[in-house]
Design a protein around this motif. Structure first.
Motif, PDB file in Angstrom:
ATOM      1  N   ALA A  21     -63.632  38.994  -0.793  1.00  0.00           N
ATOM      2  CA  ALA A  21     -64.480  37.805  -0.651  1.00  0.00           C
ATOM      3  C   ALA A  21     -63.726  36.665   0.025  1.00  0.00           C
ATOM      4  CB  ALA A  21     -64.999  37.366  -2.021  1.00  0.00           C
ATOM      5  N   ALA A  22     -62.397  36.626  -0.151  1.00  0.00           N
ATOM      6  CA  ALA A  22     -61.596  35.621   0.544  1.00  0.00           C
ATOM      7  C   ALA A  22     -61.619  35.870   2.054  1.00  0.00           C
ATOM      8  CB  ALA A  22     -60.162  35.630   0.022  1.00  0.00           C
ATOM      9  N   LYS A  23     -61.589  37.145   2.436  1.00  0.00           N
ATOM     10  CA  LYS A  23     -61.624  37.495   3.856  1.00  0.00           C
ATOM     11  C   LYS A  23     -62.989  37.189   4.465  1.00  0.00           C
ATOM     12  CE  LYS A  23     -58.297  41.266   3.234  1.00  0.00           C
ATOM     13  NZ  LYS A  23     -58.148  42.746   3.167  1.00  0.00           N
ATOM     14  N   SER A  24     -64.046  37.448   3.710  1.00  0.00           N
ATOM     15  CA  SER A  24     -65.400  37.232   4.234  1.00  0.00           C
ATOM     16  C   SER A  24     -65.810  35.770   4.201  1.00  0.00           C
ATOM     17  CB  SER A  24     -66.420  38.058   3.439  1.00  0.00           C
ATOM     18  OG  SER A  24     -66.587  37.528   2.133  1.00  0.00           O
ATOM     19  N   GLY A  25     -65.078  34.950   3.420  1.00  0.00           N
ATOM     20  CA  GLY A  25     -65.389  33.530   3.320  1.00  0.00           C
ATOM     21  C   GLY A  25     -66.246  33.173   2.134  1.00  0.00           C
ATOM     22  N   GLU A  26     -66.774  34.156   1.387  1.00  0.00           N
ATOM     23  CA  GLU A  26     -67.603  33.857   0.227  1.00  0.00           C
ATOM     24  C   GLU A  26     -66.754  33.354  -0.946  1.00  0.00           C
ATOM     25  OE1 GLU A  26     -70.838  33.818   0.430  1.00  0.00           O
ATOM     26  OE2 GLU A  26     -70.718  34.574   2.485  1.00  0.00           O
ATOM     27  N   ASN A  27     -65.483  33.690  -0.942  1.00  0.00           N
ATOM     28  CA  ASN A  27     -64.523  33.143  -1.905  1.00  0.00           C
ATOM     29  C   ASN A  27     -64.075  31.799  -1.340  1.00  0.00           C
ATOM     30  OD1 ASN A  27     -62.134  32.423  -3.228  1.00  0.00           O
ATOM     31  ND2 ASN A  27     -61.347  34.506  -3.320  1.00  0.00           N
ATOM     32  N   TYR A  28     -64.720  30.711  -1.790  1.00  0.00           N
ATOM     33  CA  TYR A  28     -64.512  29.407  -1.173  1.00  0.00           C
ATOM     34  C   TYR A  28     -63.130  28.838  -1.446  1.00  0.00           C
ATOM     35  CZ  TYR A  28     -69.552  29.666  -0.472  1.00  0.00           C
ATOM     36  OH  TYR A  28     -70.802  30.066  -0.092  1.00  0.00           O
ATOM     37  N   ALA A  29     -62.418  29.379  -2.437  1.00  0.00           N
ATOM     38  CA  ALA A  29     -61.040  28.961  -2.683  1.00  0.00           C
ATOM     39  C   ALA A  29     -60.075  29.648  -1.719  1.00  0.00           C
ATOM     40  CB  ALA A  29     -60.638  29.255  -4.127  1.00  0.00           C
ATOM     41  N   ARG A  30     -60.548  30.675  -1.017  1.00  0.00           N
ATOM     42  CA  ARG A  30     -59.682  31.435  -0.121  1.00  0.00           C
ATOM     43  C   ARG A  30     -58.440  31.930  -0.867  1.00  0.00           C
ATOM     44  NH1 ARG A  30     -61.229  31.460   5.762  1.00  0.00           N
ATOM     45  NH2 ARG A  30     -63.379  30.805   5.509  1.00  0.00           N
ATOM     46  N   TRP A  31     -58.645  32.278  -2.104  1.00  0.00           N
ATOM     47  CA  TRP A  31     -57.553  32.673  -3.014  1.00  0.00           C
ATOM     48  C   TRP A  31     -57.532  34.180  -3.127  1.00  0.00           C
ATOM     49  CZ3 TRP A  31     -58.109  34.526  -8.310  1.00  0.00           C
ATOM     50  CH2 TRP A  31     -56.927  34.505  -9.063  1.00  0.00           C
ATOM     51  N   CYS A  32     -56.381  34.777  -2.866  1.00  0.00           N
ATOM     52  CA  CYS A  32     -56.220  36.222  -3.012  1.00  0.00           C
ATOM     53  C   CYS A  32     -54.965  36.479  -3.829  1.00  0.00           C
ATOM     54  CB  CYS A  32     -56.129  36.892  -1.647  1.00  0.00           C
ATOM     55  SG  CYS A  32     -55.796  38.676  -1.718  1.00  0.00           S
ATOM     56  N   ASN A  33     -55.153  36.921  -5.064  1.00  0.00           N
ATOM     57  CA  ASN A  33     -54.046  37.225  -5.962  1.00  0.00           C
ATOM     58  C   ASN A  33     -54.105  38.720  -6.253  1.00  0.00           C
ATOM     59  OD1 ASN A  33     -52.808  37.735  -8.680  1.00  0.00           O
ATOM     60  ND2 ASN A  33     -52.305  35.551  -8.514  1.00  0.00           N
ATOM     61  N   GLN A  34     -53.090  39.459  -5.833  1.00  0.00           N
ATOM     62  CA  GLN A  34     -53.151  40.912  -5.921  1.00  0.00           C
ATOM     63  C   GLN A  34     -53.202  41.401  -7.359  1.00  0.00           C
ATOM     64  OE1 GLN A  34     -53.649  42.736  -3.061  1.00  0.00           O
ATOM     65  NE2 GLN A  34     -54.235  44.265  -4.606  1.00  0.00           N
ATOM     66  N   LYS A  35     -52.523  40.710  -8.262  1.00  0.00           N
ATOM     67  CA  LYS A  35     -52.566  41.110  -9.669  1.00  0.00           C
ATOM     68  C   LYS A  35     -53.982  40.979 -10.209  1.00  0.00           C
ATOM     69  CE  LYS A  35     -50.414  40.209 -14.177  1.00  0.00           C
ATOM     70  NZ  LYS A  35     -49.440  39.361 -14.919  1.00  0.00           N
ATOM     71  N   PHE A  36     -54.620  39.864  -9.907  1.00  0.00           N
ATOM     72  CA  PHE A  36     -56.014  39.647 -10.298  1.00  0.00           C
ATOM     73  C   PHE A  36     -56.905  40.725  -9.672  1.00  0.00           C
ATOM     74  CE2 PHE A  36     -60.192  37.861  -9.387  1.00  0.00           C
ATOM     75  CZ  PHE A  36     -60.557  37.273 -10.582  1.00  0.00           C
ATOM     76  N   GLN A  37     -56.700  40.988  -8.371  1.00  0.00           N
ATOM     77  CA  GLN A  37     -57.515  41.971  -7.669  1.00  0.00           C
ATOM     78  C   GLN A  37     -57.386  43.352  -8.299  1.00  0.00           C
ATOM     79  OE1 GLN A  37     -59.708  41.537  -4.821  1.00  0.00           O
ATOM     80  NE2 GLN A  37     -60.255  43.520  -5.682  1.00  0.00           N
ATOM     81  N   ASP A  38     -56.171  43.752  -8.629  1.00  0.00           N
ATOM     82  CA  ASP A  38     -55.954  45.073  -9.223  1.00  0.00           C
ATOM     83  C   ASP A  38     -56.669  45.201 -10.567  1.00  0.00           C
ATOM     84  OD1 ASP A  38     -54.407  45.760  -7.067  1.00  0.00           O
ATOM     85  OD2 ASP A  38     -52.484  45.444  -8.078  1.00  0.00           O
ATOM     86  N   LEU A  39     -56.666  44.132 -11.344  1.00  0.00           N
ATOM     87  CA  LEU A  39     -57.300  44.166 -12.668  1.00  0.00           C
ATOM     88  C   LEU A  39     -58.821  44.286 -12.556  1.00  0.00           C
ATOM     89  CD1 LEU A  39     -55.091  41.492 -14.415  1.00  0.00           C
ATOM     90  CD2 LEU A  39     -55.334  43.859 -15.178  1.00  0.00           C
ATOM     91  N   GLU A  57     -57.506  39.946 -19.069  1.00  0.00           N
ATOM     92  CA  GLU A  57     -56.221  39.849 -18.379  1.00  0.00           C
ATOM     93  C   GLU A  57     -56.395  39.178 -17.016  1.00  0.00           C
ATOM     94  OE1 GLU A  57     -53.720  43.379 -18.244  1.00  0.00           O
ATOM     95  OE2 GLU A  57     -54.843  44.223 -19.938  1.00  0.00           O
ATOM     96  N   ALA A  58     -57.462  39.531 -16.317  1.00  0.00           N
ATOM     97  CA  ALA A  58     -57.724  38.923 -15.005  1.00  0.00           C
ATOM     98  C   ALA A  58     -57.992  37.427 -15.147  1.00  0.00           C
ATOM     99  CB  ALA A  58     -58.911  39.614 -14.339  1.00  0.00           C
ATOM    100  N   LEU A  59     -58.737  37.052 -16.177  1.00  0.00           N
ATOM    101  CA  LEU A  59     -59.036  35.635 -16.393  1.00  0.00           C
ATOM    102  C   LEU A  59     -57.775  34.850 -16.722  1.00  0.00           C
ATOM    103  CD1 LEU A  59     -62.375  36.012 -18.375  1.00  0.00           C
ATOM    104  CD2 LEU A  59     -62.104  35.018 -16.089  1.00  0.00           C
ATOM    105  N   ALA A  60     -56.823  35.483 -17.387  1.00  0.00           N
ATOM    106  CA  ALA A  60     -55.542  34.813 -17.666  1.00  0.00           C
ATOM    107  C   ALA A  60     -54.786  34.537 -16.372  1.00  0.00           C
ATOM    108  CB  ALA A  60     -54.703  35.674 -18.611  1.00  0.00           C
ATOM    109  N   VAL A  61     -54.849  35.478 -15.412  1.00  0.00           N
ATOM    110  CA  VAL A  61     -54.213  35.261 -14.107  1.00  0.00           C
ATOM    111  C   VAL A  61     -54.895  34.109 -13.375  1.00  0.00           C
ATOM    112  CG1 VAL A  61     -53.724  36.302 -11.854  1.00  0.00           C
ATOM    113  CG2 VAL A  61     -53.502  37.675 -13.939  1.00  0.00           C
TER     114      VAL A  61
END
Length: 531
Positions: free
Chosen positions: A448-466, A485-489
């Motif tokens: 969603a960060a790549k497509s622009g729908e993630n308006y924070a443009r935030w990409c955290n791989q740990k969050f993504q994996d979870l 766990e993802a929400l904690a990240v």
């Protein structure tokens, strides 16, 4: 006289000729914004999807007033033991709408399902080549990667094959972007060199037939007399009367110029509830109003800056002023009505002095200029973005920032945010399908960060994996642990300020029956009537 007022309104909208028409068969809905179009696969905004909702059906749909999945254009389905194949048995005898340029020659069948999904899956699809467009929801949820193929085994049977287990797959395809389009109509448009008309002259199978759209004025529909569930169509005519100003919508409701309106301002609720000719429906909000930092714009690419700005926001004062009694403070990336909500996540304390120290340590200069984007429309998750922006401007100015408030027309606002032009933006989300993945993947995933729908443009791989692992697990208890766990990240990295979870309100005339508030916000007015 109220009858005269209604008659005048219907005449103005073109619903009455000289011959009298039964008022009980017509309904005017005061909506809050103009849609960009009616091709739901292109849009994620509720304003767009709400305007198209009366026209379409999906394979599976959500129950009225809830999030449970039930049959739609598919009467039933089976899932393979490995969770990778979904076989849908299609409803026979379903008719597509017609318009002055197109008359369908056949009923709905598997070819329509294949067209709908292959257009989104295949970048070289002929229709997609003729009418280039993006499919933000489909892509941000990774369905373009996870759907391996869509096949028909006979005219009324379709099989979806997935690459990986997706616990939310049925909920996902019950959403607006998966509305089933007519393959025959698409061929007709393609042959005539008018492929883009699929967005402005929609054809569906839904309870209402599209008639006309005038931007910033009205959308007109008529009841579908050939609907596959005829008992659900109670209206001859349905009109969306578009009014951005909430005070205008309320005035029209009081004058019976419209019979239903959404999202009244909190300040208007007491008077509305006391009006004997009106009724107000409410339920807990399945939503979140938040503030998105553009984490690709300095200085918001630095955690200590985001932490400082969080600490400087007087959230209690903003919620009291903006939401009044209709908002619950948020500290999470999903509402407390969502299963897997993590109660342990708490807000940072309001501490402007510590915030100043953090900014000084981060080397942020006094007088740094930033833009704060405020929505031009009232949404369920934010009833007064202008006021919120002004209060944030005051809070952050005390830190030494020069804060400029920016706004655009709603469609332009979303387009520019998607392009990443903002520094900080007010925005929000209302759940689309009842699954926690729907709050995290479309708004915070790397795709969603790549497509622009993630308006924070935030990409955290740990969050993504979870969240990826959680989507591939069927057991909800195990999924909930992964989401926590993802929400904690998310909480540690603070790409947003989660502001509030407002209640949902709908105001309507006392003689309206059969309307149900949808926690997922779509309004198709099937089964609604005016006594």
């Amino acid at each position: 006289m109220r009858l005269t007022t209604l008659c005048s309104t219907l005449l103005a909208l073109g619903l009455l000729s000289q011959a009298p028409l039964s008022f009980a068969n017509n309904l005017v809905f005061c909506s809050e914004g103009s849609p960009a179009g009616f091709d739901t696969a292109q849009y994620t905004a509720a304003t767009d999807n709400d305007a198209a909702e009366p026209i379409y059906n999906r394979l599976v749909e959500f129950e009225r007033g809830g999030t449970a999945v039930q049959p739609g254009l598919a009467t039933d389905w089976q899932v393979s033991d490995d969770g990778l194949k979904y076989t849908f048995h299609l409803r026979p005898g379903v008719k597509f709408h017609a318009n002055k340029d197109f008359k369908p020659s056949r009923d709905f069948n598997a070819d329509d399902v294949l067209f709908t999904f292959n257009r989104m899956l295949d970048k070289s699809h002929p229709f997609r080549q003729a009418y280039p467009t993006e499919f933000p929801y489909f892509i941000s949820m990774g369905l373009d990667k996870n759907i391996a193929k869509v096949e028909k085994t006979d005219p009324l049977t379709v099989v979806f094959t997935l690459n990986k287990v997706d616990a939310a797959f049925l909920q996902n395809i019950a959403m607006a972007f998966a509305s089933i389009l007519s393959a025959e109509y698409a061929e007709h448009l393609l042959a005539g060199g008018k492929a883009s008309d699929i967005n402005q002259k929609p054809i569906g199978t839904g309870p209402f037939v599209f008639q006309r759209y005038q931007k910033d004025s009205q959308i007109r529909f008529k009841g579908n007399k050939d609907y596959w569930a005829p008992d659900r169509v109670k209206l001859d005519n349905l009109v969306f009367s578009i009014n951005v100003d909430p005070s205008v919508r309320i005035q029209k409701l009081r004058r019976n110029e419209c019979q239903i309106t959404l999202h009244p301002r909190p300040a208007d609720l007491p008077a509305l509830k006391q009006d004997g000719q009106l009724q107000v429906m409410t339920q807990p909000g399945f939503n979140l109003g938040y503030i998105a930092y553009n984490t690709q714009h300095p200085p918001f690419d630095r955690l200590e800056v985001r932490q400082a700005m969080d600490m400087a926001v007087n959230k209690k004062a903003i919620i009291e002023a903006v939401y009044q009694d209709a908002g619950q403070a948020a500290s999470n990336a999903m509402p407390p009505t969502q299963w897997s909500y993590d109660k342990s996540i708490k807000d940072a304390p309001f501490d402007p002095d510590k915030a100043k120290q953090l900014l000084k340590q981060a080397g942020v200069k006094e007088g740094t200029e930033i833009t704060l984007w405020a929505m031009p429309v009232q949404r369920p998750y934010n009833p007064n973005a202008k006021l919120m922006a002004e209060m944030l401007q005051a809070d952050w100015s005390k830190l030494g920032f020069k804060v400029r408030i920016v706004s655009y027309e709603w469609g332009e606002y979303l387009k520019r945010m998607k392009n990443g032009e903002h520094d900080i933006a007010l925005i929000g989300w209302t759940g689309d399908n009842g699954d926690p993945d729907n709050f995290l993947t479309p708004m915070l995933s790397c795709d969603a960060a790549k497509s622009g729908e993630n308006y924070a443009r935030w990409c955290n791989q740990k969050f993504q994996d979870l969240i990826t692992r959680a989507r591939e697990v069927i057991d909800n208890d195990e999924r909930a642990k992964l989401y926590n766990e993802a929400l904690a990240v998310y909480d540690e990295d603070q790409p947003w300020i989660s502001m509030a979870h407002p209640k949902m309100f709908t105001a309507m005339r006392a003689n309206v029956e059969g309307y149900v508030i949808n926690p997922l916000t779509n309004n198709n007015f099937a089964t609604t009537r005016v006594k």
